[in-house]
Design an enzyme around this catalytic site. Structure first.
Site, PDB file in Angstrom:
ATOM      1  CD  GLU A 165       0.562  -8.356  -9.568  1.00  0.00           C
ATOM      2  OE1 GLU A 165       0.321  -9.581  -9.597  1.00  0.00           O
ATOM      3  OE2 GLU A 165       1.461  -7.857  -8.874  1.00  0.00           O
ATOM      4  CD  GLU A 191       0.673  -6.627  -5.137  1.00  0.00           C
ATOM      5  OE1 GLU A 191      -0.530  -6.364  -5.394  1.00  0.00           O
ATOM      6  OE2 GLU A 191       1.208  -7.726  -5.393  1.00  0.00           O
TER       7      GLU A 191
END
Length: 461
Positions: free
Chosen positions: A300, A387
């Site tokens: 991320e 995710e």
């Protein structure tokens, strides 16, 4: 009601040498034979095989029996189990209910105690529960097995086949904006992510028995190894431990025949690009020949420029991977905690078998983020949701789940053939912790689902 034959295997390996006792019954009834497949003194492992003895197909079956006082089933697989006191009912799951004439299917269970089934029925028809009592043997030096023989439900596409996910799909590749198997059929992998490996409360993601149990009971096809990079105790400060955790998960995935995502779980990976390139380059040399492995080079990224920061990082790390592994899929993190896939779509990397990460948490992210995904798909990007959670973006610190919006995401991913892994395989109070306290490391979690886990598991199946 069409007649079925119930064959229950509860045989002790090596003692009965495969022999079972068959009890003759009237032609209108069923037959039953019992043995124990494994025994450890305080319990045993059993198997039930349901066979269609008619000349026409059947669709659906139900097996019921009682266990004597002092014995209980602690785990089962390949059937839906309901329990009322000492009475157990097992019914087919979606993929093993239809049986052609003469065809069979099986489910298994673990029993705490020595009592064998009594008062057995199949689809309401009484059958004999005769069979040998498990002999008393010294307890094993290791815990009883928690993993059944692999009998994984088939995917909806391609046409149903047997075997583990890797046996069914083989080498994966990107085809257009989705993922395809070795034959070119579209594949949507579904599975779970580990916790940050440096912060997990127990080694759930590193346990082979647990992985096989998830494969056989949840229809898990892929596991994500979220290797923390930056925090204390993670890769940069303890690379030996972190690498060992990841390699254990890779080796277990190979043994279980599932796919594994190797995730560089970082937010500011541009600060450790050389370490990332060395890490992925080394693993690619040693594991890149396997069809199981998917590389995720940056989990991320924060709100960094795609073209100025994130894309150059990916180019360097992908080059290190491709020097040893020319074909396994690489998943690329996108700006703003892997949300701005539209920015990546405006300037994608050159190369083959590249996918882009989109993350969502359904209490925080909704239609506007799906619109970014739609824009990226229209531009030709292949997405992978590595995710997600049915919670707020903090993982659900408040314990709240937003299931209607999560269902909208599930429907969107299914419609677009987007594979996913749900956050996260660990114990805790957050909505996204899949397990409740006391969950054994080795699997058998039917009674330990927590937070959004029932929703996640239902959508894996």
């Amino acid at each position: 009601m069409r007649t079925l034959r119930l064959v229950t295997s509860l045989a002790v390996a090596g003692l009965l040498a495969g022999a079972v006792a068959t009890i003759a019954t009237p032609a209108s009834a069923a037959t039953a034979a019992f043995s124990v497949t494994n025994s450890w003194g305080s319990g045993y492992q059993g198997q039930v095989t349901v066979t269609n003895d008619t000349s026409v197909p059947i669709n659906g079956w139900r097996v019921e029996f009682d266990l004597p006082a002092g014995s209980r089933i602690s785990q089962s697989w390949n059937a839906q189990q309901t329990t009322a006191g000492s009475h157990y009912t097992f019914s087919n799951v979606s993929w093993n209910g239809a049986l052609a004439a003469g065809a069979s299917t099986s489910f298994g269970f673990l029993v705490d105690g020595s009592g064998t089934p009594v008062n057995c029925t199949v689809n309401g028809n009484s059958v004999s529960c005769s069979g040998g009592t498990p002999p008393t043997t010294p307890p094993p030096t290791t815990p009883p097995p928690t993993t059944p023989p692999p009998t994984t439900p088939p995917p909806t596409t391609p046409p149903p086949t047997t075997g583990t996910p890797v046996e069914r799909y083989g080498q994966l590749r990107v085809c257009g904006t989705t993922m395809c198997d070795r034959s070119g059929a579209r594949v949507q992998l579904r599975g779970v992510s580990s916790m940050w490996l440096n912060w997990e409360t127990a080694p759930y993601a590193e346990n082979l028995s647990a992985l096989r149990w998830m494969r056989d009971n949840w229809n898990l096809q892929v596991i994500r190894a979220a290797m923390g990079v930056e925090p204390s105790g993670a890769y940069l400060s303890d690379p030996g431990r972190a690498r060992a955790q990841v390699e254990t998960i890779i080796n277990n995935a190979v043994s279980a025949g599932v796919y594994v995502i190797v995730d560089w779980h970082a937010h500011e990976a541009q600060n450790n690009q050389s370490q990332a390139a060395a890490f992925f380059g080394d693993l690619a040399r040693r594991y890149g020949h396997l069809p199981n492995v998917i590389w995720e080079t940056w989990n991320e990224p924060l709100q960094f420029s795609w073209t100025g920061v994130i894309k150059p990082y990916h180019q360097a790390v992908v080059s290190a991977i491709r020097a040893a592994d020319p074909d396994n899929i690489v998943v690329l993190g996108t700006p703003t905690w892997s949300q701005d896939v539209d920015a990546a779509a405006a300037s994608p990397l050159s190369g083959t078998n590249l996918m882009y990460t989109l993350h969502f948490y359904s209490c925080t992210h909704g239609a506007s983020l799906r619109a970014k995904g739609d824009a990226a798909i229209r531009a030709g990007l292949a997405l992978f949701v590595t995710e997600w959670g049915a919670s707020n973006a903090d993982g659900g610190l408040d314990g709240r789940a937003c299931l209607p919006e999560a269902q909208s995401w599930i429907d969107w991913m299914r419609a677009n053939g987007i594979s996913w892994t749900a956050w996260k395989l660990d114990v805790g109070t957050d909505t996204t912790n899949l397990l409740s306290p006391g969950a054994p490391v080795t699997g058998g979690w039917n009674n330990y689902l927590h937070g959004h886990a029932p929703f996640v598991v239902a959508n894996m199946r």
